[in-house]
Write a protein that holds these residues in place. Structure first.
Motif, PDB file in Angstrom:
ATOM      1  N   PHE A 149      10.781  -0.456  -9.117  1.00 37.99           N
ATOM      2  CA  PHE A 149       9.783   0.550  -8.767  1.00 37.99           C
ATOM      3  C   PHE A 149       8.706   0.615  -9.846  1.00 37.99           C
ATOM      4  CE2 PHE A 149       8.182   4.939  -8.504  1.00 37.99           C
ATOM      5  CZ  PHE A 149       7.947   5.068  -7.138  1.00 37.99           C
ATOM      6  N   PHE A 150       9.104   0.348 -11.091  1.00 35.32           N
ATOM      7  CA  PHE A 150       8.195   0.435 -12.228  1.00 35.32           C
ATOM      8  C   PHE A 150       7.568  -0.910 -12.586  1.00 35.32           C
ATOM      9  CE2 PHE A 150      11.346   3.812 -12.628  1.00 35.32           C
ATOM     10  CZ  PHE A 150      10.505   4.911 -12.576  1.00 35.32           C
TER      11      PHE A 150
ATOM     12  N   ALA B 276       4.089  11.574   6.247  1.00 38.97           N
ATOM     13  CA  ALA B 276       2.768  12.212   6.223  1.00 38.97           C
ATOM     14  C   ALA B 276       1.850  11.549   5.193  1.00 38.97           C
ATOM     15  CB  ALA B 276       2.919  13.697   5.914  1.00 38.97           C
ATOM     16  N   MET B 277       2.406  11.169   4.062  1.00 39.87           N
ATOM     17  CA  MET B 277       1.621  10.599   2.973  1.00 39.87           C
ATOM     18  C   MET B 277       1.012   9.247   3.357  1.00 39.87           C
ATOM     19  SD  MET B 277       2.908  10.014  -0.971  1.00 39.87           S
ATOM     20  CE  MET B 277       4.383   9.216  -0.452  1.00 39.87           C
ATOM     21  N   VAL B 278       1.780   8.414   4.091  1.00 36.99           N
ATOM     22  CA  VAL B 278       1.283   7.074   4.399  1.00 36.99           C
ATOM     23  C   VAL B 278       0.826   6.927   5.843  1.00 36.99           C
ATOM     24  CG1 VAL B 278       2.649   6.014   2.563  1.00 36.99           C
ATOM     25  CG2 VAL B 278       3.582   6.091   4.885  1.00 36.99           C
TER      26      VAL B 278
ATOM     27  N   ILE C 219      10.951  11.322  -5.792  1.00 33.74           N
ATOM     28  CA  ILE C 219      10.616  10.646  -4.543  1.00 33.74           C
ATOM     29  C   ILE C 219      10.603  11.717  -3.456  1.00 33.74           C
ATOM     30  CG2 ILE C 219      11.338   8.894  -2.866  1.00 33.74           C
ATOM     31  CD1 ILE C 219      10.532   7.642  -5.526  1.00 33.74           C
ATOM     32  N   PRO C 220       9.548  11.811  -2.660  1.00 36.93           N
ATOM     33  CA  PRO C 220       9.473  12.860  -1.629  1.00 36.93           C
ATOM     34  C   PRO C 220      10.460  12.606  -0.483  1.00 36.93           C
ATOM     35  CG  PRO C 220       7.610  11.371  -1.441  1.00 36.93           C
ATOM     36  CD  PRO C 220       8.360  10.958  -2.675  1.00 36.93           C
ATOM     37  N   SER C 221      10.585  13.580   0.384  1.00 37.24           N
ATOM     38  CA  SER C 221      11.453  13.452   1.557  1.00 37.24           C
ATOM     39  C   SER C 221      10.857  12.427   2.526  1.00 37.24           C
ATOM     40  CB  SER C 221      11.571  14.809   2.253  1.00 37.24           C
ATOM     41  OG  SER C 221      10.319  15.148   2.844  1.00 37.24           O
ATOM     42  N   TYR C 222      11.678  12.014   3.499  1.00 36.17           N
ATOM     43  CA  TYR C 222      11.186  11.077   4.506  1.00 36.17           C
ATOM     44  C   TYR C 222       9.983  11.653   5.256  1.00 36.17           C
ATOM     45  CZ  TYR C 222      15.302   8.112   3.858  1.00 36.17           C
ATOM     46  OH  TYR C 222      16.251   7.270   3.337  1.00 36.17           O
TER      47      TYR C 222
ATOM     48  N   PHE D  44       0.837  -1.204   0.000  1.00 33.35           N
ATOM     49  CA  PHE D  44       0.000   0.000   0.000  1.00 33.35           C
ATOM     50  C   PHE D  44       0.870   1.252   0.000  1.00 33.35           C
ATOM     51  CE2 PHE D  44      -1.957   3.359   2.621  1.00 33.35           C
ATOM     52  CZ  PHE D  44      -3.017   3.705   1.781  1.00 33.35           C
ATOM     53  N   TYR D  45       1.885   1.275   0.862  1.00 35.17           N
ATOM     54  CA  TYR D  45       2.792   2.427   0.944  1.00 35.17           C
ATOM     55  C   TYR D  45       3.527   2.626  -0.388  1.00 35.17           C
ATOM     56  CZ  TYR D  45       2.282   2.021   6.069  1.00 35.17           C
ATOM     57  OH  TYR D  45       1.806   1.940   7.351  1.00 35.17           O
ATOM     58  N   LEU D  46       3.987   1.521  -0.964  1.00 34.18           N
ATOM     59  CA  LEU D  46       4.688   1.600  -2.247  1.00 34.18           C
ATOM     60  C   LEU D  46       3.761   2.155  -3.323  1.00 34.18           C
ATOM     61  CD1 LEU D  46       7.166   1.059  -4.038  1.00 34.18           C
ATOM     62  CD2 LEU D  46       6.312  -1.287  -4.341  1.00 34.18           C
ATOM     63  N   GLY D  47       2.509   1.712  -3.320  1.00 37.47           N
ATOM     64  CA  GLY D  47       1.537   2.237  -4.290  1.00 37.47           C
ATOM     65  C   GLY D  47       1.354   3.739  -4.152  1.00 37.47           C
ATOM     66  N   ARG D  48       1.280   4.221  -2.928  1.00 38.47           N
ATOM     67  CA  ARG D  48       1.158   5.669  -2.702  1.00 38.47           C
ATOM     68  C   ARG D  48       2.386   6.403  -3.227  1.00 38.47           C
ATOM     69  NH1 ARG D  48      -2.523   7.346   1.391  1.00 38.47           N
ATOM     70  NH2 ARG D  48      -2.046   9.400   0.547  1.00 38.47           N
ATOM     71  N   LEU D  49       3.564   5.811  -2.977  1.00 37.45           N
ATOM     72  CA  LEU D  49       4.819   6.407  -3.442  1.00 37.45           C
ATOM     73  C   LEU D  49       4.882   6.411  -4.974  1.00 37.45           C
ATOM     74  CD1 LEU D  49       7.356   7.594  -2.142  1.00 37.45           C
ATOM     75  CD2 LEU D  49       8.360   5.317  -2.186  1.00 37.45           C
ATOM     76  N   GLN D  50       4.426   5.344  -5.604  1.00 34.70           N
ATOM     77  CA  GLN D  50       4.402   5.276  -7.071  1.00 34.70           C
ATOM     78  C   GLN D  50       3.446   6.316  -7.650  1.00 34.70           C
ATOM     79  OE1 GLN D  50       3.445   1.098  -7.126  1.00 34.70           O
ATOM     80  NE2 GLN D  50       5.482   0.537  -7.893  1.00 34.70           N
ATOM     81  N   ASP D  51       2.284   6.492  -7.033  1.00 29.86           N
ATOM     82  CA  ASP D  51       1.335   7.505  -7.496  1.00 29.86           C
ATOM     83  C   ASP D  51       1.929   8.910  -7.348  1.00 29.86           C
ATOM     84  OD1 ASP D  51      -0.497   5.541  -8.126  1.00 29.86           O
ATOM     85  OD2 ASP D  51      -1.713   5.828  -6.315  1.00 29.86           O
TER      86      ASP D  51
END
Length: 190
Positions: free
Chosen positions: A66-67, A30-32, A22-25, A7-14
């Motif tokens: 990642f892809f 905050a995103m996940v 890739i956003p900061s830590y 789920f977290y990876l999916g959010r990061l891919q979106d």
């Protein structure tokens, strides 16, 4: 405990699809919905699994995996079968379609001359640079200075190009026929 990494990876891919980074830590946290330390541990797992690269200086970037997209099984195009999602391996589109990256290009199709081969206007073809394909292959050719996509054929008059649409004639070169590459795949967006 449920593994939330997919789920977290999916959010990061979106996020990456929208922003191309890739956003900061802190942004990942905050995103996940985890702590910053939780985000660090998640990214460490993604680095170990081959989804994320960490460059010198700590900058994060997507790795090949990642892809990758999950391969969830086969669906019959004939008779229906029970709908169960079988989780298979993940593959990237490049892994599936590109054998020689340095020799592979994309060509957008313009026109309807190959429609009966399933190649439509607006499709993208994966073309491997190959100046000596076998007869019968679909090629991108330069005939008398113009690009075209056709079947490569040979007859009593020599090499020629054959469309996959009866509304278009065969092309016999007047001066030159050079093969740019062989079509090895295609894709389109519906």
């Amino acid at each position: 405990m449920v593994n939330k990494d997919p789920f977290y990876l999916g959010r990061l891919q979106d996020y990456y699809a929208l922003h191309r980074l890739i956003p900061s830590y802190a942004e990942i946290a905050a995103m996940v919905g985890v702590s910053k330390q939780g985000a660090v541990k998640f990214i460490d797992r993604m680095i170990f699994a081959g989804y994320i690269n960490k460059a010198p200086g700590g900058r994060l970037s997507p790795a090949n995996m990642f892809f990758a997209r999950p391969h969830v099984g086969c669906a019959p195009a004939g008779f229906a079968s029970p709908a169960t999602e079988i989780l298979g391996d993940a593959i990237t589109i490049d892994d599936y379609l590109v054998e020689h990256p340095s020799q592979t290009v994309l060509v957008e199709v313009s026109g309807e001359s190959m429609i009966n081969a399933g190649i439509h206007d607006g499709d993208f073809l994966i073309v491997e640079r190959n100046t000596n394909p076998n007869l019968g292959k679909i090629v991108v050719a330069i005939v008398d200075g113009d690009f075209t996509i056709k079947y490569l054929r040979s007859g009593k008059e020599g090499m020629y190009l054959e469309p996959a649409n009866a509304d278009f004639p065969n092309i016999y070169p007047e001066m030159s026929l050079d093969i740019y590459g062989e079509v090895v795949g295609q894709f389109r967006k519906f």
